[in-house]
Design a protein around this motif. Structure first.
Motif, mmCIF file in Angstrom:
data_model
loop_
_atom_site.group_PDB
_atom_site.id
_atom_site.type_symbol
_atom_site.label_atom_id
_atom_site.label_comp_id
_atom_site.label_asym_id
_atom_site.label_seq_id
_atom_site.Cartn_x
_atom_site.Cartn_y
_atom_site.Cartn_z
ATOM 1 N N VAL A 62 0.846 -1.205 0.000
ATOM 2 C CA VAL A 62 0.000 0.000 0.000
ATOM 3 C C VAL A 62 0.876 1.248 0.000
ATOM 4 N N PHE A 113 -10.381 1.881 -0.555
ATOM 5 C CA PHE A 113 -10.603 1.861 0.895
ATOM 6 C C PHE A 113 -10.604 3.287 1.461
ATOM 7 N N GLU A 114 -9.643 4.094 1.000
ATOM 8 C CA GLU A 114 -9.573 5.488 1.470
ATOM 9 C C GLU A 114 -10.816 6.258 1.021
ATOM 10 N N LEU A 164 -13.587 5.297 3.218
ATOM 11 C CA LEU A 164 -13.466 5.898 4.558
ATOM 12 C C LEU A 164 -13.831 7.381 4.542
ATOM 13 N N ASP A 179 -5.765 17.346 11.060
ATOM 14 C CA ASP A 179 -4.945 16.131 11.030
ATOM 15 C C ASP A 179 -5.235 15.212 12.212
ATOM 16 N N SER A 180 -5.200 13.907 11.940
ATOM 17 C CA SER A 180 -5.540 12.946 12.997
ATOM 18 C C SER A 180 -4.370 12.684 13.933
ATOM 19 N N PHE A 216 1.576 16.123 11.612
ATOM 20 C CA PHE A 216 1.453 16.841 10.343
ATOM 21 C C PHE A 216 0.541 18.050 10.487
ATOM 22 N N THR A 247 -2.201 19.164 8.262
ATOM 23 C CA THR A 247 -3.108 19.010 7.126
ATOM 24 C C THR A 247 -4.536 19.248 7.604
ATOM 25 N N LYS A 282 -7.737 16.416 0.957
ATOM 26 C CA LYS A 282 -6.787 16.675 2.032
ATOM 27 C C LYS A 282 -5.860 17.811 1.585
ATOM 28 N N TYR A 325 -4.134 1.801 8.910
ATOM 29 C CA TYR A 325 -4.420 2.345 7.569
ATOM 30 C C TYR A 325 -5.361 3.550 7.703
ATOM 31 N N SER A 326 -6.407 3.396 8.510
ATOM 32 C CA SER A 326 -7.395 4.470 8.663
ATOM 33 C C SER A 326 -6.771 5.708 9.289
ATOM 34 N N LEU A 327 -5.892 5.495 10.275
ATOM 35 C CA LEU A 327 -5.227 6.636 10.926
ATOM 36 C C LEU A 327 -4.409 7.414 9.898
ATOM 37 N N ASP A 328 -3.710 6.672 9.031
ATOM 38 C CA ASP A 328 -2.886 7.329 8.006
ATOM 39 C C ASP A 328 -3.739 8.083 6.997
ATOM 40 N N VAL A 329 -4.911 7.522 6.683
ATOM 41 C CA VAL A 329 -5.782 8.169 5.699
ATOM 42 C C VAL A 329 -6.170 9.571 6.173
ATOM 43 N N PHE A 330 -6.370 9.718 7.475
ATOM 44 C CA PHE A 330 -6.808 11.017 8.002
ATOM 45 C C PHE A 330 -5.646 11.880 8.502
ATOM 46 N N SER A 331 -4.427 11.493 8.156
ATOM 47 C CA SER A 331 -3.295 12.345 8.548
ATOM 48 C C SER A 331 -2.457 12.623 7.311
ATOM 49 N N PRO A 339 -0.103 6.334 3.654
ATOM 50 C CA PRO A 339 -0.752 5.139 4.197
ATOM 51 C C PRO A 339 0.179 3.932 4.150
#
Lengths: 283, 170
Positions: free
Chosen positions: A22, A36-37, A40, A125-126, A130, A132, A168, B59-65, B69
């Motif tokens: 990935v 998948f992204e 989400l 950003d989560s 970062f 973003t 993003k 994976y999900s954490l990376d998608v939102f940062s 990923p």
């Protein structure tokens, strides 16, 4: 037998290889964004949107109502009337502020002379690593990767990933961000890089002999292929000249207050420019 | 089903991090809350389900940062595997134990993440800053962990009870 005994290890190895695949596909932009992204982003957008709006509403009630609790205790007989007026005032202030913001955005949009689209920020950003943000416009609205994102105060950043209805945005304060800029007064050029902090960037590769002063306005140079020329980026807040070396150190404060950013404009590229950029990325 | 519900809980933590914390003026208090779900999965979930769950949460954490990923997926799978090895030797019960384990694993995750990130992206984050950030996030995770663990436990138990109920009904 052997597989069953070390099942967890086998599965871990498989998952790690998948994660690497990935990662690799993402780096080569083969999978950006992956299904998948995409799923989400689409799934979470309503939750993010409603949580963001909900928090804003709570914050507005908090500042408009709860802070007045002591005053309300002293004026019990005015309590009901005050609450009604306060609520009306909060709504009015909110509308007024939104009106002013949108008017500025609209007038700025007219000044730009580039096709653009207004977008709302729905999440940030989560992680703490970062800088973003997520905006509520995506491919469906004509947004593509590497489009400049601006606010009336100045440059915000660029889109780095676009799902169907969400994109993003990499802020100029992120460590991964680099923009070709120049000092408006002396036309000295340099590269503006983020430092991972909300209110500071570094302008690099500015010759030691170049004329740079505190308070100078920093604008985009138009080189680099993403940002149009002449957009305000920030102001010089510190200049350090060493007695040796080729370059001087220039610190720049972005003109945009990222903590209070709610609406932005995405500058849309023409299809021809889009094709040219894709070809450049491909080569 | 239990893995899926824990995945939902993990997504909830991610949404919380990307919305509420920032708006509440808590940008500096950010930590990967979702790590608590991965640690819980490592200690209490069936092995394979825990690993797959960790992969998707990463994976999900990376998608939102802003991260590419994949990096968090690798580290979360390894973290879950570490949790599965640790559970053979230690019992994580009580708020203090949960806090301590989450702090240690959180710090390990943060430090490893920074190193792996710099391996692929270069030295964008200076070492001192990375270690401080990893430590800060681990402290926040450690403090919040008892609550986050309890939430994961409640979700896990509710799903198990639901499953038993349906089996009986059948």
């Amino acid at each position: 037998m052997w597989f069953r005994r070390y099942k967890a290890l086998w599965i871990s190895t498989l998952l790690i290889v998948m994660a690497m695949a990935v990662f690799s596909a993402h780096r080569r932009a083969l999978l950006s964004p992956s299904p998948f992204e995409e799923f989400l982003f689409t799934l979470m957008k309503p939750f993010q949107w409603s949580l963001t709006r909900g928090t804003e509403a709570v914050r507005s009630i908090w500042s408009g109502y709860v802070n007045l609790v002591h005053v309300q205790r002293e004026n019990r007989h005015l309590h009901r009337r005050l609450r009604e007026l306060e609520q009306k005032l909060t709504d009015y202030e909110e509308l007024k502020a939104a009106n002013v913001r949108l008017r500025r955005l609209l007038s700025f949009r007219g000044d730009l002379g580039v096709p653009s689209m207004a977008a709302q920020i729905i999440g940030d950003d989560s992680t703490g690593w970062f800088r973003t943000v997520l905006i509520d416009k995506g491919r469906r609205h004509g947004v593509a990767r590497r489009m400049p994102v601006v606010a009336p105060e100045g440059v915000v950043g660029q889109t780095i990933e676009c799902a169907l209805g969400v994109s993003k945005v990499l802020l100029i304060t992120d460590r991964n961000s680099a923009i070709d800029v120049m000092i408006q007064r002396s036309r000295t050029r340099g590269i503006l890089e983020g430092k991972g902090e909300e209110d500071l960037c570094t302008m690099k590769f500015v010759a030691r002999t170049a004329d740079v002063k505190e308070g100078d306005r920093v604008i985009t140079s138009g080189l680099g292929g993403i940002y149009p020329k002449g957009l305000l980026v920030g102001r010089v807040v510190a200049v350090q000249k060493q007695p040796f070396g080729l370059f001087q150190s220039v610190e720049v404060a972005p003109s945009v207050n990222f903590g209070r950013l709610e609406e932005v404009l995405v500058l849309l590229r023409s299809p021809e420019a889009e094709e040219g950029l894709s070809a450049a990325e491909g080569s | 089903m239990d893995a899926l519900s824990l995945y939902g809980l993990g997504l909830f933590w991610i949404v919380l991090q990307t919305t509420l914390l920032g708006h509440a003026g808590w940008s500096e208090g950010k930590a990967p809350l979702v790590l608590s779900t991965v640690i819980y999965a490592g200690f209490y979930l069936e092995e394979i389900r825990g690993l797959v769950l960790s992969f998707f949460l990463g994976y999900s954490l990376d998608v939102f940062s802003g991260s590419e990923p994949g990096i968090s997926s690798i580290l979360m799978v390894l973290l879950c595997l570490l949790g599965q090895q640790l559970r053979k030797g230690i019992v994580v019960e009580g708020a203090f134990a949960v806090s301590l384990v989450s702090f240690v694993l959180g710090a390990l995750y943060g430090a490893c993440w920074a190193q792996v990130y710099s391996l692929f992206q270069g030295d964008l984050i200076p070492d001192g800053v990375a270690l401080w950030e990893a430590f800060r996030q681990a402290v926040i995770l450690g403090l919040a962990a008892p609550f986050l663990f309890e939430a994961a436990r409640k979700v896990h138990r509710a799903v198990s009870k639901g499953r038993k109920f349906f089996r009986k009904a059948e």
